[in-house]
Design a protein around this motif. Structure first.
Motif, PDB file in Angstrom:
ATOM      1  N   PHE A   1      23.371  -4.931  99.033  1.00 17.55           N
ATOM      2  CA  PHE A   1      24.425  -4.974  98.312  1.00 17.55           C
ATOM      3  C   PHE A   1      24.465  -3.660  97.469  1.00 17.55           C
ATOM      4  O   PHE A   1      25.505  -2.998  97.230  1.00 17.55           O
ATOM      5  N   TYR A   2      23.370  -3.689  96.821  1.00 21.58           N
ATOM      6  CA  TYR A   2      23.082  -2.340  96.086  1.00 21.58           C
ATOM      7  C   TYR A   2      23.471  -0.920  96.535  1.00 21.58           C
ATOM      8  O   TYR A   2      24.274  -0.380  96.091  1.00 21.58           O
ATOM      9  N   LEU A   3      23.021  -0.643  97.602  1.00 23.84           N
ATOM     10  CA  LEU A   3      23.276   0.435  98.579  1.00 23.84           C
ATOM     11  C   LEU A   3      24.781   0.217  98.993  1.00 23.84           C
ATOM     12  O   LEU A   3      25.560   1.484  98.817  1.00 23.84           O
ATOM     13  N   ARG A   4      25.562  -0.686  99.391  1.00 25.67           N
ATOM     14  CA  ARG A   4      26.954  -0.827  99.661  1.00 25.67           C
ATOM     15  C   ARG A   4      27.925  -0.640  98.563  1.00 25.67           C
ATOM     16  O   ARG A   4      28.787  -0.183  98.632  1.00 25.67           O
ATOM     17  N   SER A   5      27.384  -1.017  97.534  1.00 26.82           N
ATOM     18  CA  SER A   5      28.020  -1.099  96.281  1.00 26.82           C
ATOM     19  C   SER A   5      28.215   0.590  95.890  1.00 26.82           C
ATOM     20  O   SER A   5      29.140   0.594  95.092  1.00 26.82           O
ATOM     21  N   ARG A   6      27.395   1.195  96.408  1.00 22.74           N
ATOM     22  CA  ARG A   6      27.484   2.665  96.073  1.00 22.74           C
ATOM     23  C   ARG A   6      28.351   3.520  97.187  1.00 22.74           C
ATOM     24  O   ARG A   6      28.156   4.872  97.324  1.00 22.74           O
ATOM     25  N   GLY A   7      29.029   2.882  98.238  1.00 20.31           N
ATOM     26  CA  GLY A   7      29.720   3.549  99.262  1.00 20.31           C
ATOM     27  C   GLY A   7      29.183   3.541 100.558  1.00 20.31           C
ATOM     28  O   GLY A   7      29.756   4.196 101.238  1.00 20.31           O
ATOM     29  N   ILE A   8      27.852   3.196 100.706  1.00 13.70           N
ATOM     30  CA  ILE A   8      27.070   3.382 101.952  1.00 13.70           C
ATOM     31  C   ILE A   8      27.325   2.254 102.781  1.00 13.70           C
ATOM     32  O   ILE A   8      27.077   1.263 102.258  1.00 13.70           O
ATOM     33  N   ASP A   9      27.766   2.473 104.080  1.00  7.32           N
ATOM     34  CA  ASP A   9      28.129   1.350 104.833  1.00  7.32           C
ATOM     35  C   ASP A   9      26.943   0.478 105.248  1.00  7.32           C
ATOM     36  O   ASP A   9      25.755   1.028 105.240  1.00  7.32           O
ATOM     37  N   ALA A  10      27.111  -0.718 105.824  1.00  5.04           N
ATOM     38  CA  ALA A  10      26.339  -1.680 106.291  1.00  5.04           C
ATOM     39  C   ALA A  10      24.818  -1.077 107.068  1.00  5.04           C
ATOM     40  O   ALA A  10      23.809  -1.343 106.692  1.00  5.04           O
TER      41      ALA A  10
ATOM     42  N   GLN B   1      24.180   2.121 107.962  1.00  7.56           N
ATOM     43  CA  GLN B   1      23.359   3.031 107.300  1.00  7.56           C
ATOM     44  C   GLN B   1      22.522   2.456 106.035  1.00  7.56           C
ATOM     45  O   GLN B   1      21.319   2.805 106.024  1.00  7.56           O
TER      46      GLN B   1
ATOM     47  N   MET C   1      18.340   2.762 105.899  1.00  5.86           N
ATOM     48  CA  MET C   1      17.822   3.380 104.554  1.00  5.86           C
ATOM     49  C   MET C   1      16.690   2.370 104.344  1.00  5.86           C
ATOM     50  O   MET C   1      15.649   3.045 104.000  1.00  5.86           O
ATOM     51  N   LEU C   2      16.991   1.176 104.203  1.00  6.30           N
ATOM     52  CA  LEU C   2      15.774   0.322 103.576  1.00  6.30           C
ATOM     53  C   LEU C   2      14.907  -0.031 104.663  1.00  6.30           C
ATOM     54  O   LEU C   2      13.705   0.171 104.282  1.00  6.30           O
TER      55      LEU C   2
ATOM     56  N   PRO D   1      32.129  -4.187 100.456  1.00  7.76           N
ATOM     57  CA  PRO D   1      31.743  -3.583  99.051  1.00  7.76           C
ATOM     58  C   PRO D   1      31.905  -1.931  99.188  1.00  7.76           C
ATOM     59  O   PRO D   1      32.117  -1.435  98.242  1.00  7.76           O
ATOM     60  N   GLU D   2      31.463  -1.442 100.496  1.00  4.39           N
ATOM     61  CA  GLU D   2      31.533   0.053 100.626  1.00  4.39           C
ATOM     62  C   GLU D   2      32.835   0.542 100.459  1.00  4.39           C
ATOM     63  O   GLU D   2      33.071   1.502  99.999  1.00  4.39           O
TER      64      GLU D   2
ATOM     65  N   ALA E   1      33.719   0.733  97.014  1.00  4.07           N
ATOM     66  CA  ALA E   1      33.310   1.961  96.217  1.00  4.07           C
ATOM     67  C   ALA E   1      33.952   3.267  96.790  1.00  4.07           C
ATOM     68  O   ALA E   1      34.277   3.920  96.004  1.00  4.07           O
ATOM     69  N   GLN E   2      34.112   3.156  97.977  1.00  2.01           N
ATOM     70  CA  GLN E   2      34.845   4.354  98.664  1.00  2.01           C
ATOM     71  C   GLN E   2      36.459   4.510  97.934  1.00  2.01           C
ATOM     72  O   GLN E   2      36.686   5.761  97.756  1.00  2.01           O
TER      73      GLN E   2
ATOM     74  N   PHE F   1      25.085  -2.208  87.746  1.00  2.00           N
ATOM     75  CA  PHE F   1      24.350  -3.328  87.778  1.00  2.00           C
ATOM     76  C   PHE F   1      23.554  -4.078  86.268  1.00  2.00           C
ATOM     77  O   PHE F   1      23.244  -3.141  85.780  1.00  2.00           O
TER      78      PHE F   1
ATOM     79  N   VAL G   1      12.764   4.162  99.158  1.00  2.15           N
ATOM     80  CA  VAL G   1      14.115   4.798  99.276  1.00  2.15           C
ATOM     81  C   VAL G   1      14.109   6.005  98.221  1.00  2.15           C
ATOM     82  O   VAL G   1      14.063   5.749  97.094  1.00  2.15           O
TER      83      VAL G   1
ATOM     84  N   SER H   1      29.267   9.519 101.389  1.00  6.02           N
ATOM     85  CA  SER H   1      30.049   8.407 101.864  1.00  6.02           C
ATOM     86  C   SER H   1      31.317   8.501 101.080  1.00  6.02           C
ATOM     87  O   SER H   1      32.572   8.331 101.845  1.00  6.02           O
ATOM     88  N   ILE H   2      31.267   8.766  99.921  1.00 12.68           N
ATOM     89  CA  ILE H   2      32.472   8.605  99.200  1.00 12.68           C
ATOM     90  C   ILE H   2      33.232   9.973  99.174  1.00 12.68           C
ATOM     91  O   ILE H   2      34.764   9.813  99.559  1.00 12.68           O
TER      92      ILE H   2
ATOM     93  N   LEU I   1      29.177   9.894  91.086  1.00  6.46           N
ATOM     94  CA  LEU I   1      30.249   9.312  91.886  1.00  6.46           C
ATOM     95  C   LEU I   1      31.651   9.463  91.312  1.00  6.46           C
ATOM     96  O   LEU I   1      32.445   9.163  92.101  1.00  6.46           O
TER      97      LEU I   1
END
Lengths: 433, 250
Positions: free
Chosen positions: A387-396, A398, A402-403, B72-73, B76-77, B84, B93, B105-106, B162
């Motif tokens: 969720f943290y990554l997705r909340s930054r705009g990165i799709d699930a 990817q 990354m993880l 969610p993405e 953000a986009q 958080f 990472v 991505s954004i 961002l």
């Protein structure tokens, strides 16, 4: 005159007749063959083969390779070589040393590197004591097969105090032939006192063909010797791969090995290490990624036979689709091996419900003053992290990749060369795409 | 910009948000204050699209889109950012790699090209300065082994990079000492602009000394029970949350 071999393996030993083998070697081959005939096939009732069936391997009816493949040109290696990785290079094609593809240049004085077959042709006596020097009682069924079919491989011999100034890359290239073939290379590595080297062993193929590799490597590290060893098993996804690795370490020697396992449909890796002198250190790191149709099976046997040695076994696994992996690690600390320090860990990330891992780290300790630990984890990607990554705009997709790469990074980072790290990270990333 | 109407949301069988209304216009800073358990974090999570909540009624529209329909993405986009309360550690990472993936991505979603390595690094260094963060952060794994203050600063640093249209700061002040709080607040203030809105979710009035809100809302038992200017925060500070019960009972 020869007793029959096990069904499915009977053609593994149609060894070439032209090999320049001395009598003592012919005798060893014969003896190994005789012992093979007398030994039952590994079976799921054997602890070491509990999770891994030989059925698929036996069905293939592999036959030994009797002709060297001479048609390859240096440019055929273009897709295999890692750009930016500067190394001495030895290439074996289908188990046979290919001097025309190898690049050794000016080795430092006291460093000898070459093909086993050539070596047996001009200096067989030097190998007499080296061959089977490492194995003790732990000779496996398939290592015996390798001895019985012994033909070619890599020999590295560094004289006292010699340091290789660049890594030595061993490329084991398999090229599909009309019928499924088995190659059984034997590699011998000997570092005399204080010698140092980095050895990068890569198992690769041209195309996704069906073949089998049954490799054995024996390594002797004399006192104060240092070997960094990276093994990249990136065989064809249709291949079968067997490795027996046998290491003995004298006083104050250091071994650091990184095992990367991405390829093959069925792979069995046996890593056997033994301390023969005190204050030696052995680090075994591993990363495996098993996906659909893959079984990757690792067996570690680490023997603390003398006091004051340190070993660390750290294997991580990624399992996707219907991939399967086995981790069976054993650390044995003998009665006299006081002040031994051993830490074994196996962590797995399951990326699908259908994937399977059988993990079994074991400590067998007979000394009373030791520091030993072991741990296993089998987990999934943390939803929090995703969720943290997705909340930054990165799709699930990817984000998952990354993880996974983050998880694998701990092992990939142990590779000594930047180009190599990128090569492996990219290969892992592609598999997760 | 953001319009929340009659929002009801459950965690399991338990209703946490019970008909929440909130309108946030461009450039506005809204503070949402409330006692523990009032639904502050649930609101942040539902708006940002975290799993584990089911919306049973109401709507949330952001930039004309139905926010609750989006992944969610995608949110953000579209320009939504959540800082958080507990930034997540991502061992292995690499921070630079992460920031680049997020930014690209954004940018891609906005129809902009990916940044080349040089421009990316220049941009990052510029933003690091705003948060008084060191370059070494870029080589580390995301939040792994960071102190509490570093984690919160890293959140605001990501926000700076961002450039969201709406930022939700979920108890960004929790666990910060006064110096760290000042740095974080300065970072947030530097990012205020007529186009950028913020929702500052907090338990304490303290943060609002540094980040001056245009509006203050009191959230209790899943609903906004009072709204006002920043003087409402001071009133809360003086009276505590105790008076809410009286208010609700009345």
């Amino acid at each position: 005159m020869n007793a029959p071999l096990h069904s499915g393996l009977e053609h593994w030993l149609s060894a070439p007749d032209d090999s320049p083998a001395p009598d003592w070697l012919l005798e060893r081959r014969r003896a190994a063959r005789a012992r093979l005939s007398a030994r039952p096939l590994p079976h799921s009732k054997d602890e070491a083969w509990r999770y891994t069936s030989l059925k698929g391997l036996l069905e293939q009816q592999f036959t030994a390779i009797d002709e060297p493949l001479s048609a390859l040109q240096p440019e055929d290696l273009d897709t295999i070589l890692i750009p930016g990785f500067d190394a001495y290079r030895v290439v074996l094609v289908n188990g046979r040393f290919a001097p025309e593809l190898s690049v050794l240049g000016e080795l430092p004085a006291g460093a000898r590197v070459g093909g086993l077959r050539d070596w047996l042709g001009h200096d067989p006596e030097s190998l007499r004591g080296q061959l089977d020097a490492t194995r003790g009682d732990s000779e496996t069924f398939f290592a015996l097969f390798n001895t019985a079919g012994l033909d070619d491989g890599l020999v590295v011999w560094l004289a006292r105090g010699v340091m290789l100034d660049r890594p030595l890359e061993l490329i084991h290239l398999s090229v599909g032939l009309d019928e499924p073939r088995v190659a059984q290379p034997r590699h011998l590595v000997h570092l005399e006192a204080g010698a140092q080297a980095t050895l990068v062993e890569r198992y690769v193929s041209l195309g996704e063909s069906l073949y089998c590799t049954n490799a054995v490597m024996e390594v002797v590290l004399e006192r104060d010797a240092v070997l960094k060893h990276e093994r990249l098993q990136m065989e064809s996804r249709n291949a079968f791969h067997l490795t027996g690795f046998y290491l003995v370490q004298d006083e104050n020697s250091r071994y650091a090995g990184v095992n990367i396992g991405l390829g093959a449909r069925w792979a069995r890796t046996d890593l056997n290490t033994r301390f023969r002198g005190e204050h030696a250190e052995c680090l075994l790191q591993g990363l495996y990624l098993a996906g659909d149709g893959q079984l990757l099976d690792y067996h570690l046997d680490v023997e603390h036979a003398v006091p004051n040695c340190r070993s660390e076994e750290n294997f991580k696994g990624l399992l996707t689709g219907q991939g399967r992996a086995v981790f069976d690690g054993r650390v044995l600390v003998s009665k006299d091996a006081q002040k031994s320090d051993a830490a074994m860990s196996n962590r797995n990330l399951m990326l699908s419900e259908q994937a399977e891992i059988d993990t079994k780290p074991q400590l067998e300790i007979y000394a009373d003053d030791v520091k030993c630990s072991h741990g296993t984890t089998v987990g999934q990607i943390e939803p929090e992290m995703l969720f943290y990554l997705r909340s930054r705009g990165i799709d699930a997709a990817q984000a998952r990749r990354m993880l996974c790469l983050g998880f694998a990074g701990e092992i990939i980072d142990r590779l000594g060369d930047e180009a190599m790290r990128e090569h492996v990270a990219e290969a892992v990333g592609q598999r997760l795409a | 910009m953001l319009s929340v109407k009659g929002l009801r949301a459950n965690v399991g069988d338990k209703e946490i948000l019970k008909g929440l209304d909130l309108e946030v216009g461009p450039g506005e800073v809204h503070a949402i204050m409330g006692p523990n358990g009032s639904g502050k974090s649930t609101l942040s999570h539902v708006l940002s699209g975290r799993d584990g909540y089911s919306v049973t009624a109401g709507s949330a529209t952001f930039e004309g889109r139905d926010l609750l329909e989006l992944e969610p993405e995608e949110r953000a986009q579209l320009g939504l950012f959540l800082a958080f309360q507990y930034p997540v550690e991502l061992p292995g990472v690499n921070n630079t790699y992460f920031l680049k993936a997020a930014l690209n991505s954004i940018r891609k979603a906005r129809g902009e090209s990916e940044l080349d390595a040089v421009s990316f690094l220049r941009l990052i260094k510029e933003k690091l300065k705003i948060l008084h963060l060191d370059d070494s952060l870029l080589k580390r794994a995301v939040n792994a082994g960071f102190s509490g203050g570093e984690k919160k600063r890293n959140e605001i640093f990501q926000m700076a990079l961002l450039e969201p249209k709406l930022a939700i700061l979920d108890e960004t002040d929790s666990g910060l000492d006064i110096d760290a709080l000042r740095v974080v607040a300065e970072g947030v203030n530097a990012l205020r602009s007529p186009e950028r809105s913020m929702i500052v979710v907090t338990h304490y009035q303290r943060l609002l000394d540094y980040i001056q809100p245009d509006y203050v809302h009191v959230l209790a038992r899943g609903r906004i029970i009072r709204s006002g200017g920043k003087e409402l925060a001071l009133e809360l500070e003086q009276k505590g949350y105790g008076w809410i019960d009286a208010e609700l009972a009345a």
